[in-house]
Design a protein around this motif. Structure first.
Motif, PDB file in Angstrom:
ATOM      1  N   VAL A  90     -14.711  15.172 -30.310  1.00 40.60           N
ATOM      2  CA  VAL A  90     -15.908  15.577 -31.049  1.00 40.60           C
ATOM      3  C   VAL A  90     -17.098  14.746 -30.571  1.00 40.60           C
ATOM      4  O   VAL A  90     -16.934  13.635 -30.065  1.00 40.60           O
ATOM      5  N   TYR A  91     -18.246  15.317 -30.704  1.00 45.60           N
ATOM      6  CA  TYR A  91     -19.462  14.662 -30.209  1.00 45.60           C
ATOM      7  C   TYR A  91     -19.965  13.660 -31.237  1.00 45.60           C
ATOM      8  O   TYR A  91     -20.001  13.931 -32.437  1.00 45.60           O
ATOM      9  N   ASP A  92     -20.390  12.502 -30.739  1.00 48.37           N
ATOM     10  CA  ASP A  92     -20.929  11.444 -31.592  1.00 48.37           C
ATOM     11  C   ASP A  92     -22.236  10.953 -30.976  1.00 48.37           C
ATOM     12  O   ASP A  92     -22.235  10.240 -29.974  1.00 48.37           O
ATOM     13  N   GLN A  93     -23.337  11.344 -31.581  1.00 44.07           N
ATOM     14  CA  GLN A  93     -24.647  10.945 -31.057  1.00 44.07           C
ATOM     15  C   GLN A  93     -24.822   9.429 -31.092  1.00 44.07           C
ATOM     16  O   GLN A  93     -25.529   8.860 -30.253  1.00 44.07           O
ATOM     17  N   GLY A  94     -24.172   8.768 -32.031  1.00 43.04           N
ATOM     18  CA  GLY A  94     -24.283   7.322 -32.108  1.00 43.04           C
ATOM     19  C   GLY A  94     -23.769   6.634 -30.855  1.00 43.04           C
ATOM     20  O   GLY A  94     -24.327   5.613 -30.423  1.00 43.04           O
ATOM     21  N   ILE A  95     -22.717   7.184 -30.254  1.00 42.34           N
ATOM     22  CA  ILE A  95     -22.193   6.611 -29.009  1.00 42.34           C
ATOM     23  C   ILE A  95     -23.219   6.765 -27.902  1.00 42.34           C
ATOM     24  O   ILE A  95     -23.485   5.828 -27.127  1.00 42.34           O
ATOM     25  N   VAL A  96     -23.812   7.943 -27.797  1.00 44.92           N
ATOM     26  CA  VAL A  96     -24.829   8.183 -26.766  1.00 44.92           C
ATOM     27  C   VAL A  96     -26.022   7.262 -26.983  1.00 44.92           C
ATOM     28  O   VAL A  96     -26.587   6.708 -26.027  1.00 44.92           O
ATOM     29  N   ASN A  97     -26.407   7.067 -28.225  1.00 46.17           N
ATOM     30  CA  ASN A  97     -27.529   6.175 -28.516  1.00 46.17           C
ATOM     31  C   ASN A  97     -27.217   4.748 -28.069  1.00 46.17           C
ATOM     32  O   ASN A  97     -28.094   4.049 -27.543  1.00 46.17           O
ATOM     33  N   ARG A  98     -25.993   4.314 -28.274  1.00 43.01           N
ATOM     34  CA  ARG A  98     -25.622   2.956 -27.856  1.00 43.01           C
ATOM     35  C   ARG A  98     -25.662   2.833 -26.339  1.00 43.01           C
ATOM     36  O   ARG A  98     -26.088   1.814 -25.797  1.00 43.01           O
ATOM     37  N   ASP A  99     -25.220   3.875 -25.652  1.00 42.93           N
ATOM     38  CA  ASP A  99     -25.249   3.842 -24.191  1.00 42.93           C
ATOM     39  C   ASP A  99     -26.686   3.783 -23.686  1.00 42.93           C
ATOM     40  O   ASP A  99     -27.014   2.986 -22.805  1.00 42.93           O
ATOM     41  N   ARG A 100     -27.539   4.594 -24.244  1.00 46.12           N
ATOM     42  CA  ARG A 100     -28.940   4.602 -23.802  1.00 46.12           C
ATOM     43  C   ARG A 100     -29.685   3.371 -24.274  1.00 46.12           C
ATOM     44  O   ARG A 100     -30.717   3.013 -23.699  1.00 46.12           O
ATOM     45  N   GLY A 165     -12.171  -3.638 -29.912  1.00 46.68           N
ATOM     46  CA  GLY A 165     -13.030  -2.539 -30.336  1.00 46.68           C
ATOM     47  C   GLY A 165     -12.350  -1.723 -31.415  1.00 46.68           C
ATOM     48  O   GLY A 165     -11.123  -1.830 -31.632  1.00 46.68           O
ATOM     49  N   ASN A 166     -13.130  -0.883 -32.093  1.00 49.86           N
ATOM     50  CA  ASN A 166     -12.563  -0.124 -33.220  1.00 49.86           C
ATOM     51  C   ASN A 166     -13.031   1.325 -33.239  1.00 49.86           C
ATOM     52  O   ASN A 166     -13.059   1.959 -34.284  1.00 49.86           O
ATOM     53  N   LEU A 167     -13.378   1.849 -32.074  1.00 50.18           N
ATOM     54  CA  LEU A 167     -13.893   3.211 -32.002  1.00 50.18           C
ATOM     55  C   LEU A 167     -12.905   4.123 -31.291  1.00 50.18           C
ATOM     56  O   LEU A 167     -12.167   3.687 -30.402  1.00 50.18           O
ATOM     57  N   SER A 168     -12.910   5.381 -31.659  1.00 55.02           N
ATOM     58  CA  SER A 168     -12.044   6.367 -31.019  1.00 55.02           C
ATOM     59  C   SER A 168     -12.434   6.520 -29.551  1.00 55.02           C
ATOM     60  O   SER A 168     -13.562   6.891 -29.225  1.00 55.02           O
ATOM     61  N   THR A 169     -11.494   6.238 -28.680  1.00 50.44           N
ATOM     62  CA  THR A 169     -11.764   6.318 -27.247  1.00 50.44           C
ATOM     63  C   THR A 169     -12.106   7.742 -26.829  1.00 50.44           C
ATOM     64  O   THR A 169     -13.060   7.966 -26.070  1.00 50.44           O
ATOM     65  N   LEU A 170     -11.363   8.717 -27.304  1.00 48.10           N
ATOM     66  CA  LEU A 170     -11.622  10.100 -26.917  1.00 48.10           C
ATOM     67  C   LEU A 170     -12.982  10.565 -27.403  1.00 48.10           C
ATOM     68  O   LEU A 170     -13.709  11.254 -26.679  1.00 48.10           O
ATOM     69  N   ARG A 171     -13.343  10.187 -28.614  1.00 49.42           N
ATOM     70  CA  ARG A 171     -14.665  10.550 -29.124  1.00 49.42           C
ATOM     71  C   ARG A 171     -15.766   9.939 -28.250  1.00 49.42           C
ATOM     72  O   ARG A 171     -16.743  10.607 -27.894  1.00 49.42           O
ATOM     73  N   SER A 172     -15.617   8.678 -27.896  1.00 47.99           N
ATOM     74  CA  SER A 172     -16.620   8.022 -27.058  1.00 47.99           C
ATOM     75  C   SER A 172     -16.726   8.693 -25.699  1.00 47.99           C
ATOM     76  O   SER A 172     -17.816   8.991 -25.209  1.00 47.99           O
ATOM     77  N   LEU A 173     -15.585   8.927 -25.074  1.00 45.58           N
ATOM     78  CA  LEU A 173     -15.594   9.478 -23.720  1.00 45.58           C
ATOM     79  C   LEU A 173     -16.194  10.871 -23.665  1.00 45.58           C
ATOM     80  O   LEU A 173     -17.015  11.174 -22.791  1.00 45.58           O
ATOM     81  N   VAL A 174     -15.792  11.729 -24.584  1.00 46.58           N
ATOM     82  CA  VAL A 174     -16.287  13.103 -24.510  1.00 46.58           C
ATOM     83  C   VAL A 174     -17.773  13.173 -24.873  1.00 46.58           C
ATOM     84  O   VAL A 174     -18.512  14.004 -24.345  1.00 46.58           O
ATOM     85  N   SER A 175     -18.232  12.276 -25.731  1.00 46.40           N
ATOM     86  CA  SER A 175     -19.662  12.239 -26.055  1.00 46.40           C
ATOM     87  C   SER A 175     -20.473  11.829 -24.835  1.00 46.40           C
ATOM     88  O   SER A 175     -21.515  12.428 -24.523  1.00 46.40           O
ATOM     89  N   LEU A 176     -20.009  10.814 -24.120  1.00 44.14           N
ATOM     90  CA  LEU A 176     -20.709  10.368 -22.917  1.00 44.14           C
ATOM     91  C   LEU A 176     -20.545  11.364 -21.777  1.00 44.14           C
ATOM     92  O   LEU A 176     -21.409  11.455 -20.898  1.00 44.14           O
TER      93      LEU A 176
END
Length: 446
Positions: A90-100, A165-176
């Motif tokens: 699933v997409y997580d805008q928060g992950i993208v925001n952290r990357d940017r 870390g404590n975040l879903s790896t799949l969620r992070s990867l697919v969002s990025l």
């Protein structure tokens, strides 16, 4: 690991390291959604719907994900694994925001190493080596990687598993992967993560880690996990989250096979260079026999002479000629490939030497002066005006900036140690600073 949270550019593995470390921007962060433990219900999908990403021809996330799943299936991922992973894709805008939102802070080598390669860190690593002696000894025999080298990365990356870390790896990867900044890279990493699930090493619900998708106690990206992880405890799984033997064997395999470690050779040794050393030759791109360094007056810190042999090395001075000095050998390339930050790679190599029994490095007689960020940016702007390509003008003295600084030091007759100083900046502010030194061709990319 080529560890996205520490890189200014994660894909820049061929570049020499920079002088600073990229970290997520501090400040308020979106609270991570809970990730289910095995046997529990998976987390609900992130509520925010992304706008169609331009790099995917306007495809919605759902269409993009369908195509990504189809690609994964074409590469051998089973429908069972895809179904297991589906609740986490699933997409997580928060992950993208952290990357940017990554930003770089300046920290000189001796400050970073004082915190991360202390006596306590070395002793803790030595205790881990004793605790897991069988696995370390087996790894050294099979792969030729010394226990100290493995333990240094293990401690730096996760404090021996305490900081995963404590975040879903799949969620992070697919969002990025859906985001356009490094989409191709993270599509490959998402598929690799699905292959790990399909192979049975980890359940999708177990894949919890850092925000950029690294997994395990030495923070492997999924492509490296899938390729280099080994089952060292004999349970039929490659579990880099909880099995210390698997972590040790897999890290050794990656260093030896992926990073081309040279069995039986050194990696980094502290030395002392005379003030009249030809500093333009102090560079990772310049390799000389140890006998030549000895002729130039380089000794061990206590004054003992270097071996009079042909073993090639480079003189590494991460803080210029008044800071610490090291001979970096061929195996040091494994550190810069693991992470292309000069501070991180030098600290990891120095920590490994301390774990292996080397004494603490000599501290500079006086603090090494570091220009403030605004003056580093000004120096980069002046270098650009003089015709040099320094990449982004951000105050981070990466390899292009360091190469340009060395060229300007030569132009002005200053010691060419690549360290930006107030004296060089003052010279460059003069009216004669605008002409690029003749015959100098700068690389085209940072």
């Amino acid at each position: 690991m080529p560890h996205v949270r520490f890189l200014v550019a994660a894909a820049a593995s061929l570049l020499l390291p920079s002088l600073a470390i990229a970290q997520p921007a501090p400040g308020p962060r979106p609270a991570p959604r809970p990730v289910a433990a095995p046997g529990q219900q998976p987390p609900a999908a992130a509520p925010r719907t992304p706008r169609a990403a331009s790099c995917h021809n306007g495809l919605s996330f759902d269409r993009f994900l369908a195509d990504l799943k189809q690609q994964a299936a074409a590469e051998g991922v089973s429908q069972r694994a895809l179904a297991e992973a589906a609740p986490y894709l699933v997409y997580d805008q928060g992950i993208v925001n952290r990357d940017r939102g990554q930003r770089v802070f300046g920290q000189v080598f001796n400050e970073f190493s004082r915190n991360r390669a202390s006596d306590g860190a070395a002793k803790n690593a030595q205790a881990r080596i004793r605790m897991h002696a069988a696995a370390f000894n087996r790894a050294e025999k099979e792969y030729g990687v010394p226990p100290a080298v493995i333990a240094a990365f293990w401690g730096l990356e996760s404090s021996f598993g305490a900081e995963l870390g404590n975040l879903s790896t799949l969620r992070s990867l697919v969002s990025l992967a859906y985001d356009c900044r490094r989409s191709e890279m993270f599509q490959k990493e998402t598929i690799a993560a699905l292959k790990i699930v399909d192979r049975g090493d980890l359940a999708a619900s177990e894949m919890i880690g850092a925000w950029a998708g690294e997994l395990g106690q030495t923070q492997f990206l999924p492509t490296h996990y899938f390729t280099y992880a080994v089952d060292y405890d004999g349970d039929g799984h490659r579990n880099l989250l909880r099995s210390a033997p698997d972590v040790i064997g897999s890290t050794a395999n990656y260093i030896a096979t992926g990073l081309k470690w040279r069995r039986g050779e050194p990696w980094l040794q502290e030395v002392r260079a005379p003030q009249n050393f030809p500093w333009e030759q102090a560079d990772l791109t310049t390799k000389l026999p140890r006998a030549k360094f000895a002729q130039l007056g380089v000794t061990y810190p206590d004054g003992r002479p270097l071996p009079n042999d042909d073993l090639p090395a480079s003189l590494l001075i991460p803080m210029g000629r008044t800071g610490p000095a090291f001979l970096a050998y061929a195996n040091f390339a494994a550190y810069t490939e693991w992470n292309n930050s000069l501070i991180y790679s030098t600290t990891a190599a120095y920590l490994a030497s301390r774990i292996a029994g080397a004494p603490p490095m000599r501290q500079p007689a006086v603090p090494v002066a570091q220009l403030p960020l605004n003056e580093l940016k000004e120096m980069q702007q002046l270098l650009v005006r003089a015709g040099f390509n320094v990449g982004k003008v951000d105050g981070i003295m990466g390899q292009l900036s360091r190469t340009a600084v060395k060229a300007m030091q030569i132009k002005y007759g200053l010691p060419a140690d690549s360290w930006p100083t107030a004296e060089l900046l003052a010279r460059m502010r003069g009216p004669s600073a605008q002409a690029q030194p003749a015959g100098l061709a700068m690389p085209a990319a940072r």
